[in-house]
Scaffold this active site. Structure first.
Site, short mmCIF file in Angstrom:
data_model
loop_
_atom_site.label_atom_id
_atom_site.label_comp_id
_atom_site.label_asym_id
_atom_site.label_seq_id
_atom_site.Cartn_x
_atom_site.Cartn_y
_atom_site.Cartn_z
CB SER A 145 -11.94 -0.53 1.61
OG SER A 145 -11.08 0.11 0.68
CE1 TYR A 158 -11.13 -5.34 -0.74
CE2 TYR A 158 -11.12 -3.01 -1.32
CZ TYR A 158 -10.82 -4.02 -0.42
OH TYR A 158 -10.23 -3.73 0.77
#
Length: 255
Positions: A145, A158
């Site tokens: 990501s 994350y």
């Protein structure tokens, strides 16, 4: 291992029931691979994806497994390889988001994110390596990501997990590159899925004009990395974000 071989290649896609994972499963099946989708809870959505692939003439199967559970991962990979006699492509897409400011993040919530997003790819990659090494050919494609480089507030767990998977990609590429296995990573930017549709509608395009991506914007690159043509690509992370990071860098320099 030429792509014209009689038996179709076999792919395992974690988190394959929705969003980016479902798009990847559809694309690989359209390219002629037999696709095994893995999900932990969204089994109804997974069954729909399998039916759609089969209706289009492809081959797919659904499995329920927690990628963060060592025993379940070992059983999953063992079952698929015994059924198919091979396993050529692994796409590590399964991930969870549990955003919390670090100062108030409980250890169990931190560990939940790391277990799914980083330990999961470690376990699945380790499980598929024996069969890929025997074949002398394999593709492991990890989904990262942009948050690994430009995290938002509350994304400490994350972002750490996605930064970890990019480092894991490079380290594993070093270990298995001479064995015919290619390990690469795709880092999407903001992508419109079922889970993000409401946010995408509310926010619209950024001030830099970049649009929200679609799962299909990601699946095309993953499909390419799964092919023979990608044999000279190893240990890389590809950003797919419509130029968002470039646009932001340019705007910062212009101020």
């Amino acid at each position: 291992m030429p792509e014209s071989a009689a038996a179709p290649r076999v792919a395992l896609v974690t988190g394959g029931s929705r969003g980016i994972g479902a798009a990847i499963a559809h694309r690989l099946a359209a390219d002629g691979l037999t696709v095994h989708l893995v999900c932990r809870s969204a089994q109804d959505a997974g069954r729909r994806v399998v039916k759609e692939i089969e209706a289009a003439g492809g081959h797919a199967a659904l499995h329920r497994a927690d990628v963060g559970d060592e025993a379940e991962v070992e059983a999953l990979v063992d079952g698929v390889t015994k059924q198919e006699g091979a396993l050529h492509v692994l796409v590590n897409n399964a991930a969870v988001i549990d955003d919390q400011l670090l100062a108030v993040t409980r250890t169990d919530r931190w560990e939940k994110v790391l277990r799914s997003n980083l330990t999961g790819p470690f376990l699945t990659s380790r499980a598929v390596l024996p069969v890929m090494l025997d074949q002398g050919w394999g593709r492991i494609i990890n989904i990262s990501s942009n948050s690994a480089r430009t995290p938002g507030p509350g994304q400490s767990a994350y972002a750490a997990s996605k930064g970890g998977i990019e480092s894991l990609t490079r380290a594993l590429a070093v270990e298995v590159g001479r064995k015919g296995i290619r390990v690469n990573c795709v880092a999407p930017g903001k992508v419109r899925t079922e889970m993000t549709a409401a946010v995408a509608d509310r926010l619209g395009a950024d001030g830099d004009g970049t649009r929200w991506g679609l799962p299909e914007d990601i699946s095309g690159l993953v499909a390419f990395l799964a092919r023979d043509e990608a044999d000279y690509i190893q240990g890389q992370t590809f950003t797919v974000d419509g130029g968002r990071m470039v646009m932001r860098s340019g705007s910062r320099r212009s101020r």
